[in-house]
Design a protein around this motif. Sequence first.
Motif, PDB file in Angstrom:
ATOM      1  N   THR A  16       0.836  -1.201   0.000  1.00 52.49           N
ATOM      2  CA  THR A  16       0.000   0.000   0.000  1.00 52.49           C
ATOM      3  C   THR A  16       0.871   1.251   0.000  1.00 52.49           C
ATOM      4  N   MET A 104      -6.574   4.570   0.124  1.00 53.39           N
ATOM      5  CA  MET A 104      -5.658   3.901   1.045  1.00 53.39           C
ATOM      6  C   MET A 104      -6.421   2.945   1.961  1.00 53.39           C
ATOM      7  N   LEU A 107      -7.356  -0.161  -0.013  1.00 51.14           N
ATOM      8  CA  LEU A 107      -6.215  -1.038  -0.264  1.00 51.14           C
ATOM      9  C   LEU A 107      -5.828  -1.823   0.994  1.00 51.14           C
ATOM     10  N   LEU A 108      -5.870  -1.168   2.142  1.00 48.39           N
ATOM     11  CA  LEU A 108      -5.449  -1.825   3.385  1.00 48.39           C
ATOM     12  C   LEU A 108      -6.498  -2.770   3.961  1.00 48.39           C
TER      13      LEU A 108
END
Length: 114
Positions: A16, A104, A107-108
């Motif tokens: 990430t 973000m 993605l995480l």
Amino acid sequence: MMELHKRRKALTEPETRYYMKQILNGVQYLHHNRIIHRDLKLGNLFLNDDLVVKIGDFGLAAKIEYDGERKKTLCGTPNYIAPEILNKKGHSFEVDIWSIGCIMYTLLIGRPPI
């Protein structure tokens, strides 16, 4: 990047970080040139064969003509849209920063924020 997300769901923190640095550099370039993308999302971020992020789909992008200018167009994608766009008081570069945070998170965690 949408394909990567569909296949992998959540990415590791180092992965990430790798992609986020590229996204931030790209958006910094746009903002330096007074362009607001206004529709940053995984579907508008593309990876080339070398895993380099490319920002695409500038259909909702806007150019800021003078300091302090605020755009008022209601636009964006629901999971990534900033509150400034919804309150209709005007928005600027901050809407891209909000979208980057949503990217973000997605993605995480493997899914967009609710």
